[in-house]
Scaffold this active site. Structure first.
Site, PDB file in Angstrom:
ATOM      1  N   SER A 106      -6.480  12.814 -14.066  1.00  0.00           N
ATOM      2  CA  SER A 106      -5.891  14.153 -14.162  1.00  0.00           C
ATOM      3  C   SER A 106      -5.853  14.642 -15.601  1.00  0.00           C
ATOM      4  CB  SER A 106      -4.453  14.120 -13.647  1.00  0.00           C
ATOM      5  OG  SER A 106      -4.386  13.446 -12.425  1.00  0.00           O
TER       6      SER A 106
HETATM    7  N1  SAH Z   1      -3.508   8.817 -11.990  1.00  0.00           N
HETATM    8  C1  SAH Z   1      -4.846   8.311 -11.885  1.00  0.00           C
HETATM    9  C2  SAH Z   1      -5.728   9.333 -11.196  1.00  0.00           C
HETATM   10  C3  SAH Z   1      -6.152   8.847  -9.903  1.00  0.00           C
HETATM   11  S1  SAH Z   1      -7.099   9.959  -8.941  1.00  0.00           S
HETATM   12  C4  SAH Z   1      -5.390   7.945 -13.234  1.00  0.00           C
HETATM   13  O1  SAH Z   1      -4.653   8.006 -14.226  1.00  0.00           O
HETATM   14  O2  SAH Z   1      -6.545   7.547 -13.305  1.00  0.00           O
HETATM   15  C5  SAH Z   1      -6.328   9.659  -7.390  1.00  0.00           C
HETATM   16  C6  SAH Z   1      -6.484   8.270  -6.855  1.00  0.00           C
HETATM   17  O3  SAH Z   1      -5.790   8.200  -5.609  1.00  0.00           O
HETATM   18  C7  SAH Z   1      -7.926   7.877  -6.540  1.00  0.00           C
HETATM   19  O4  SAH Z   1      -8.247   6.725  -7.261  1.00  0.00           O
HETATM   20  C8  SAH Z   1      -7.922   7.632  -5.037  1.00  0.00           C
HETATM   21  O5  SAH Z   1      -8.765   6.577  -4.622  1.00  0.00           O
HETATM   22  C9  SAH Z   1      -6.460   7.274  -4.800  1.00  0.00           C
HETATM   23  N2  SAH Z   1      -5.993   7.398  -3.426  1.00  0.00           N
HETATM   24  C10 SAH Z   1      -6.243   8.367  -2.503  1.00  0.00           C
HETATM   25  N3  SAH Z   1      -5.615   8.085  -1.343  1.00  0.00           N
HETATM   26  C11 SAH Z   1      -4.959   6.902  -1.534  1.00  0.00           C
HETATM   27  C12 SAH Z   1      -4.141   6.072  -0.711  1.00  0.00           C
HETATM   28  N4  SAH Z   1      -3.864   6.390   0.563  1.00  0.00           N
HETATM   29  N5  SAH Z   1      -3.633   4.942  -1.239  1.00  0.00           N
HETATM   30  C13 SAH Z   1      -3.895   4.584  -2.522  1.00  0.00           C
HETATM   31  N6  SAH Z   1      -4.660   5.317  -3.346  1.00  0.00           N
HETATM   32  C14 SAH Z   1      -5.191   6.462  -2.864  1.00  0.00           C
END
Ligand code: SAH
Length: 264
Positions: A106
Site C-alpha cells: 500500500s
Molecule cells: N500490508 C501489506 C500489503 C499486502 S497486500 C504489505 O505491507 O506488503 C494484501 C495481502 O492480503 C496480499 O498479500 C493478499 O494475498 C492477502 N490476502 C488476501 N486475502 C487474504 C486472506 N483471506 N487471508 C490472508 N491474506 C489475504
C-alpha cells in the site's frame, strides 16, 4: 493495494480524526522524497538515508495527520528493503508498488492513515500501544514491521505461500521477538492467540468475517477496507468493541486488493 485516486466516501461519518485532505497521489510528497535524495546525492547517501524517510514522514505528518507513533515507526522502517530492488528508488514516494502475484504494498499515506485510526481505539489510547495485533494480509511484511514497533505482539496471516515466505525473509531477525507469521486464511482470524486489541486487514471483502468480531478484545478496534453499498467501491470501516456493543464507522474511499478465501 492502492494507487487509484481515492474519493471521499460520501457516507463518511463520524470521524475520530480529521480525514486526510485527500488521498490523491501526492506530487509534493513525491517531490519531497526525491529532493531529499537529490540533496544528499553528492555525499553518497542513498535510500538508506534517514533524511529520505524523514522527508516522507514530514509530509505525512503535515498532510495526513499521521499519529506520532506511526510517524516514528515510518522513520525507522526502511521501505525500500521490502520491495524488489528494481523498484527501490520509488520506495519513498507516496505510491503503491507491486510485490508479486498480483498483490501490492500500500502507499505510505494509506498505511499511515489506517495505523493512525488503529491507534485511536479505546485501548490503544488508554495504553499508548496497539497491544495484541492481528494483521490480515502480510504481503511483503512492511506493515508488519511498522506494527511491531507499536504493539506488544503481532500475529500476521497471509494466504499466498510465496508472499508468506517473502515476508519471513524480509523481516528476518525482527521476527524473533514478537512477530509471528502464519500461512493461512485470514478470514478465519487466528483463534489460538485471540483476543486481539487491534485488528487490521490489508485486503477488502464484501462482508466482515464473523471470526474477526469474535476475536476482537473488549475495548479493541478493527480497521479494514470493506465493499461499501452497491456500486460505491470500497471504504475504510472502523469497528470499536465495548462489551457486546460493536460500533461501526465508515470513513473515506479506498482501493485494496480483494480479500479472498482459502490458501494458495
Ligand atoms: N500490508 C501489506 C500489503 C499486502 S497486500 C504489505 O505491507 O506488503 C494484501 C495481502 O492480503 C496480499 O498479500 C493478499 O494475498 C492477502 N490476502 C488476501 N486475502 C487474504 C486472506 N483471506 N487471508 C490472508 N491474506 C489475504
Amino acid at each position: 493495494m492502492n494507487d487509484k485516486p481515492a474519493r471521499r466516501f460520501p457516507a463518511a461519518l463520524p470521524q475520530s480524526t480529521p480525514a486526510p485532505k485527500t488521498l490523491r497521489p501526492q506530487a509534493p510528497l513525491q517531490h519531497a522524497a526525491r529532493d531529499a535524495a537529490q540533496q544528499h546525492r553528492p555525499s553518497g547517501i542513498g535510500l538508506d538515508s534517514a533524511a529520505v524517510r524523514l522527508a516522507l514522514v514530514q509530509r505525512l505528518r503535515a498532510e495526513f495527520h499521521c499519529h506520532e507513533a506511526v510517524c516514528q515507526a515510518m522513520r525507522e522502517v526502511q521501505r525500500h528493503l521490502f520491495v524488489d530492488s528494481a523498484l527501490a528508488t520509488q520506495a519513498y514516494e507516496d505510491t503503491s508498488l507491486p510485490i508479486g502475484l498480483g498483490q501490492t504494498i500500500s502507499k505510505p499515506s494509506v498505511v499511515a492513515r489506517m495505523l493512525s485510526l488503529l491507534h485511536e481505539g479505546a485501548s490503544a489510547r488508554r495504553t499508548g500501544s496497539l497491544g495484541r495485533v492481528l494483521e490480515i494480509g502480510t504481503g511483503c511484511g512492511y506493515q508488519t514491521a511498522l506494527l511491531a514497533r507499536m504493539a506488544q505482539r503481532v500475529l500476521s496471516v497471509e494466504r499466498l505461500k510465496p508472499l508468506h515466505d517473502k515476508a519471513r525473509a524480509n523481516l528476518g531477525e525482527q521476527r524473533a521477538s514478537h512477530i509471528r507469521l502464519v500461512y493461512g486464511d485470514g478470514r478465519l482470524g487466528h483463534p489460538p492467540n485471540a483476543p486481539y486489541d487491534s485488528i487490521i486487514a490489508a485486503a477488502g471483502g464484501h462482508d466482515l468475517p464473523e471470526a474477526w468480531l469474535q476475536q476482537l478484545a473488549d475495548g479493541g478496534r478493527l480497521v479494514a477496507p470493506m465493499q461499501a453499498a452497491q456500486g460505491r467501491g470500497q471504504a475504510l470501516l472502523v469497528v470499536d468493541r465495548q462489551g457486546d456493543d460493536y460500533r461501526r464507522t465508515l470513513h473515506e474511499a479506498v482501493h485494496f486488493v480483494p480479500l479472498k478465501s482459502g490458501i494458495e
